[in-house]
Scaffold this motif. Structure first.
Motif, PDB file in Angstrom:
ATOM      1  N   SER A   1      15.644   4.409   4.321  1.00 21.68           N
ATOM      2  CA  SER A   1      15.380   5.842   4.444  1.00 21.68           C
ATOM      3  C   SER A   1      13.918   6.124   4.797  1.00 21.68           C
ATOM      4  CB  SER A   1      15.738   6.551   3.138  1.00 21.68           C
ATOM      5  OG  SER A   1      15.026   5.953   2.079  1.00 21.68           O
ATOM      6  N   GLN A   2      13.014   5.313   4.317  1.00 27.80           N
ATOM      7  CA  GLN A   2      11.593   5.563   4.545  1.00 27.80           C
ATOM      8  C   GLN A   2      10.904   4.233   4.843  1.00 27.80           C
ATOM      9  OE1 GLN A   2       7.687   7.525   2.323  1.00 27.80           O
ATOM     10  NE2 GLN A   2       9.633   7.887   1.352  1.00 27.80           N
ATOM     11  N   ARG A   3       9.955   4.266   5.799  1.00 32.87           N
ATOM     12  CA  ARG A   3       9.209   3.028   6.081  1.00 32.87           C
ATOM     13  C   ARG A   3       8.243   2.744   4.939  1.00 32.87           C
ATOM     14  NH1 ARG A   3       9.319   5.052  11.505  1.00 32.87           N
ATOM     15  NH2 ARG A   3       7.405   6.214  11.129  1.00 32.87           N
ATOM     16  N   ARG A   4       8.172   1.485   4.552  1.00 28.65           N
ATOM     17  CA  ARG A   4       7.277   1.071   3.471  1.00 28.65           C
ATOM     18  C   ARG A   4       6.672  -0.271   3.830  1.00 28.65           C
ATOM     19  NH1 ARG A   4      11.615   1.807  -1.514  1.00 28.65           N
ATOM     20  NH2 ARG A   4      11.713   4.056  -1.434  1.00 28.65           N
TER      21      ARG A   4
ATOM     22  N   GLY B   1       0.811  -1.213   0.000  1.00 34.52           N
ATOM     23  CA  GLY B   1       0.000   0.000   0.000  1.00 34.52           C
ATOM     24  C   GLY B   1       0.843   1.259   0.000  1.00 34.52           C
ATOM     25  N   ALA B   2       0.180   2.387   0.345  1.00 36.86           N
ATOM     26  CA  ALA B   2       0.793   3.706   0.208  1.00 36.86           C
ATOM     27  C   ALA B   2       2.031   3.864   1.072  1.00 36.86           C
ATOM     28  CB  ALA B   2      -0.223   4.776   0.579  1.00 36.86           C
ATOM     29  N   ILE B   3       2.958   4.697   0.598  1.00 39.63           N
ATOM     30  CA  ILE B   3       4.043   5.176   1.440  1.00 39.63           C
ATOM     31  C   ILE B   3       3.611   6.537   1.996  1.00 39.63           C
ATOM     32  CG2 ILE B   3       5.813   3.876   0.254  1.00 39.63           C
ATOM     33  CD1 ILE B   3       6.607   6.396  -1.270  1.00 39.63           C
ATOM     34  N   ALA B   4       4.418   7.149   2.852  1.00 43.84           N
ATOM     35  CA  ALA B   4       3.995   8.386   3.522  1.00 43.84           C
ATOM     36  C   ALA B   4       4.171   9.617   2.644  1.00 43.84           C
ATOM     37  CB  ALA B   4       4.771   8.559   4.829  1.00 43.84           C
ATOM     38  N   THR B   5       5.264   9.649   1.879  1.00 40.00           N
ATOM     39  CA  THR B   5       5.603  10.832   1.095  1.00 40.00           C
ATOM     40  C   THR B   5       6.046  10.393  -0.295  1.00 40.00           C
ATOM     41  OG1 THR B   5       6.545  11.656   3.163  1.00 40.00           O
ATOM     42  CG2 THR B   5       6.953  12.973   1.200  1.00 40.00           C
ATOM     43  N   PRO B   6       5.525  11.023  -1.349  1.00 44.79           N
ATOM     44  CA  PRO B   6       5.952  10.629  -2.695  1.00 44.79           C
ATOM     45  C   PRO B   6       7.464  10.760  -2.846  1.00 44.79           C
ATOM     46  CG  PRO B   6       4.081  12.113  -2.810  1.00 44.79           C
ATOM     47  CD  PRO B   6       4.515  12.096  -1.372  1.00 44.79           C
ATOM     48  N   GLU B   7       8.053   9.834  -3.584  1.00 46.98           N
ATOM     49  CA  GLU B   7       9.509   9.780  -3.694  1.00 46.98           C
ATOM     50  C   GLU B   7       9.905   9.629  -5.159  1.00 46.98           C
ATOM     51  OE1 GLU B   7      11.103   6.929  -0.897  1.00 46.98           O
ATOM     52  OE2 GLU B   7      13.038   6.907  -1.937  1.00 46.98           O
ATOM     53  N   PRO B   8      10.454  10.714  -5.766  1.00 47.16           N
ATOM     54  CA  PRO B   8      10.831  10.611  -7.188  1.00 47.16           C
ATOM     55  C   PRO B   8      12.044   9.709  -7.383  1.00 47.16           C
ATOM     56  CG  PRO B   8      11.204  12.841  -6.318  1.00 47.16           C
ATOM     57  CD  PRO B   8      10.759  12.005  -5.173  1.00 47.16           C
TER      58      PRO B   8
END
Ligand SMILES: [Cu+2]
Lengths: 494, 124
Positions: free
Chosen positions: A444-447, A266-273
C-alpha cells in the motif's frame, strides 16, 4: 576480586528522559564481572562530537545470573544490549572493536548505506580472540535518519553471539529528526531481546537451531517489564529494534494506536496508525504514541505468533506477554501528529528479475536434493555434503562462491520465495530495498526496508538499486540460526 | 510393523525419517497431505510437542523425528500412552543428520489426556 554492579549500571540503554519511569525487576540483579576485568560497565550511550564519532566496543563474556541460576552473558562494554551509539548523517565514524571472547567475532552495520569493503561494513573479515579491529567510514551527508543495528556477523557463530547478548542500537540523526512534531516527541529506543533460561530447558522442547532458538525471558533494554512514561497530551516516539535471534514480536499497546513513522531504512511518507506491528529479527520501526487516553497504565504486549506455517512447531506461547508498561505522568499542551514525513521515491524500472528460493533440505554439495533425500537413507552426509541445513536455490552458503553478480547502479526485482515450513526474514546488506508485493498483493505504501519477513509458503517481491558502493556482500535469513546453518548467499556488486 | 507417515509436500526433512524407519525394518506408507495440523489434532498430539511430520503405528501417534529404537521399545512395552513426540527438528536426530552439528534431544511421551513425560534422552 569481583565487583557487584548497581542495578542501574546494568541497563544497556537507560530509560533516561522518562522522568519517573519505574525500572522493572532486573534480569541480572547482581551482575558480576570476572576477576580479570573487574571494572564497571561502560557508558550507556556513546555519541559523536563535532562530526567525528570515536567509539569502542569490547566484546566479552560476562558472568551474571538469570532467573534460575548463574549464566554467562555476552556483552559490549559489560552491557547487554550494548551502549546506544548515536551519530549524525555526514559524520566520520571510527569504531574500535576489541575481542575479549574466546572465539572470533566481527561487526555488521545492519542497515547502513556504506561500503561493504575495507574498514566499513565488511562481514568477511574476522577479529581473532584477543585481537582488535578499527572500523572506519563516513556516513553520507544525506544518509537517512534512522535506527540501525550493530551486531556480530561471524559465520557459524552469529546466532550464538547475538542470542548470547551481543547487540547495540545505532541511531543516525538527520532528516526525520528535524520534522517539528517528531522533534517535539519524547524519544526512547527499545531493544527487544529474549534470553535462554539458566536451565536451557526450552531447547529440549523443540525450539532448537533448526527452528531458531528462542528464550523464555523477554527483555526490553535488558530489563523485564520496564516502565515507560508519557505526559497526557504528549507524544512518545518508540524506536523499536528486534535484536532477538529468532523470536518474532507482534506488538500492540493497550488503548493506543502505534503510529508508524519510519521502517528499517528511515522515514515513510505519511504516518500510518496501526493496531499492531509485526517485527521480525533484524527489523526496526519508529512509532509515535499519543497520550490521548485516560491517564493510567497500559501494557505493551507481545501477542502470540505462529512462525512455522500451520504445523504448530515453535508454538511456545499461546497468551500475550507483557514487554513494558506505559504510564501517564504529567500533562503538556496537546501535541499534534505530523501530517507528512519524507517522500519515498519510486525506484526505476527493474532491469531484470531474479528468484531466490529458501528452504531446508539435505545438502549434497552438488545442489539441492530436497525431494530425493530419502535415497540417502537418512545419512546425507555419507554422500559427502553438509547433510541437513538451509539453502538458497539449492545451495548452502559458501564464502568463496559468488552466487549473484549485479551491476553497480542497476535496479533489479528480487522474488524471494519461501518454499519451507517455517518463516524466513530475508535481509540484504548495504542497499535498502522497497517491497513491491507480498503473496501477489501490491504494497500500500512505499517504505525503505533492509529486512522483510517472508512467511512459510509465501513469496515477496522486492526492488533494489545497487547504489554507490561496489564490492562483495551478502543476503541471508535473519533468523540467525538459519544463517549459520547455510541460508546465506554472496552478492558481488561490480 | 506397518507405519503410516503424513507430511507436507514442502518439508525438506520428513522423507529422511521415513527412510530411517524403513532401514530399521518398518514398512512405511509415506502420505503427502495438504494440512498436517488436521492429522495432529486427530491423533491428539499436544501443540507444544509439534514437529513437521506425524505418523501412526499400532494405534500410537509418532510426532516428528522419533528414533526407530524408541518406537520398538514402545511397541514391546505397549504402555498406556497416546504416542511419542520429538518436538521441533533437532539436528542429529534421524533424518536430520548434519555437518553443522548435533543437538541433545529428549523424546517425550504423551497420553490421551495430554499428560507429558520424558520417554528417552539422547545426548549430543
Ligand atoms: Cu530462516
Amino acid at each position: 576480586m569481583t565487583t557487584p554492579l548497581r542495578r542501574r549500571q546494568v541497563l544497556g540503554l537507560g530509560l533516561a528522559g522518562l522522568g519517573t519511569a519505574v525500572v522493572g525487576p532486573l534480569l541480572w540483579d547482581r551482575l558480576q564481572r570476572s576477576a580479570a576485568r573487574a571494572q564497571p560497565a561502560g557508558a550507556a550511550r556513546l555519541a559523536s562530537r563535532g562530526g567525528v564519532a570515536d567509539l569502542e566496543l569490547v566484546a566479552q563474556a560476562t558472568r551474571g545470573s538469570l532467573p534460575g541460576g548463574p549464566a554467562e552473558l555476552l556483552t559490549y562494554n559489560g552491557r547487554s544490549p550494548g551502549p546506544l551509539l548515536e551519530v549524525n548523517a555526514g559524520d566520520r565514524v571510527r569504531l574500535r572493536l576489541r575481542n575479549e571472547l574466546r572465539q572470533p567475532t566481527n561487526l555488521h552495520f545492519h542497515g547502513l548505506h556504506i561500503p561493504p569493503t575495507g574498514t566499513a561494513d565488511n562481514v568477511f573479515l574476522s577479529v581473532p580472540p584477543g585481537g582488535s579491529f578499527d572500523y572506519e567510514f563516513t556516513l553520507a551527508k544525506d544518509h537517512p535518519a534512522g535506527l540501525f543495528y550493530v551486531h556480530p556477523h561471524q559465520h557459524g557463530l552469529s546466532a550464538d553471539q547475538v542470542f548470547g547478548g551481543l547487540s547495540s542500537a545505532l541511531v543516525v540523526r538527520g532528516d526525520l529528526d528535524r520534522i517539528p512534531e517528531v522533534a517535539a516527541a519524547k524519544e526512547t529506543v527499545l531493544v527487544l531481546k529474549d534470553f535462554a533460561s539458566a536451565s536451557g530447558q526450552e531447547a529440549a522442547m523443540g525450539v532448537g537451531r533448526m527452528l531458531g532458538r528462542e528464550g523464555p525471558l523477554l527483555t526490553v533494554n535488558g530489563a523485564i517489564n520496564p516502565g515507560l512514561a508519557i505526559p497526557s497530551g504528549g507524544l512518545l516516539r518508540l524506536r523499536l529494534l528486534n535484536a532477538s535471534n529468532a523470536r518474532m514480536y507482534r506488538l500492540a499497546l493497550e488503548g493506543h494506536s502505534l503510529v508508524l513513522i519510519a521502517t528499517d531504512g528511515g522515514a515513510i511518507a505519511t504516518p500510518e496508525p496501526l493496531d499492531e506491528l509485526l517485527l521480525a529479527p533484524g527489523e526496526r520501526a519508529d512509532v509515535l504514541v499519543q497520550g490521548n487516553q485516560t491517564p493510567g497504565s497500559y501494557r505493551l504486549l507481545n501477542l502470540p505468533y505462529q512462525r512455522s506455517g500451520h504445523m504448530g512447531m515453535a508454538a511456545a506461547e499461546d497468551a500475550p506477554r507483557t514487554l513494558a508498561t506505559l504510564s501517564y505522568a504529567g500533562t503538556v499542551p496537546p501535541l499534534p501528529l505530523p501530517k507528512a514525513l519524507i517522500p519515498v521515491p519510486a525506484l526505476p524500472k527493474p532491469e531484470r528479475t531474479r528468484r531466490f528460493v529458501m528452504a531446508h533440505a539435505m545438502g549434497t554439495g552438488m545442489g539441492g536434493m530436497k525431494h530425493d533425500m530419502g535415497a540417502m537413507g537418512g545419512g546425507g552426509m555419507a554422500m559427502g555434503g553438509m547433510g541437513m541445513g538451509f539453502q538458497i536455490n539449492g545451495q548452502a552458503f559458501e564464502p568463496d562462491r559468488i552466487d549473484t553478480r549485479v551491476a553497480l547502479g542497476s535496479t533489479e526485482d528480487w522474488l524471494i520465495v519461501n518454499d519451507d515450513v517455517m518463516d524466513h526474514p530475508f535481509h540484504l546488506h548495504v542497499n535498502p530495498f522497497q517491497v513491491i508485493s507480498r503473496a501477489g498483493r501490491p504494497e500500500s505504501q512505499r517504505r525503505w526496508k533492509d529486512t522483510v519477513l517472508v512467511k512459510a509458503g509465501e513469496e515477496v517481491r522486492i526492488r533494489v538499486t545497487f547504489r554507490d558502493f561496489p564490492g562483495r556482500t551478502v543476503y541471508h535469513c535473519h533468523n540467525l540460526d538459519h544463517e549459520d546453518l547455510g541460508l546465506m548467499g554472496v552478492l558481488q556488486i561490480e | 510393523m506397518p507405519v503410516t507417515s503424513y507430511r507436507s509436500a514442502s518439508c525438506g526433512c520428513c522423507k529422511g525419517w521415513v527412510q530411517h524407519m524403513r532401514a530399521n525394518g518398518f514398512a512405511v506408507r509415506d502420505v503427502v497431505v495438504a494440512d498436517v495440523a488436521v492429522i495432529k489434532r486427530r491423533l491428539g498430539v499436544p501443540a507444544r510437542l509439534a514437529s513437521c511430520h506425524t505418523a501412526e503405528v499400532a494405534g500410537f501417534a509418532l510426532e516428528g523425528h522419533v528414533p526407530a529404537a524408541d518406537v520398538k521399545r514402545l511397541l514391546q512395552k505397549r504402555p498406556p500412552l497416546a504416542g511419542l513426540a520429538l518436538p521441533g527438528m533437532p539436528l542429529g536426530s534421524p533424518g536430520m543428520e548434519s555437518a553443522y552439528g548435533k543437538e541433545a534431544f529428549t523424546v517425550m511421551a504423551f497420553t490421551r489426556t495430554g499428560a507429558i513425560s520424558s520417554f528417552s534422552q539422547h545426548a549430543k
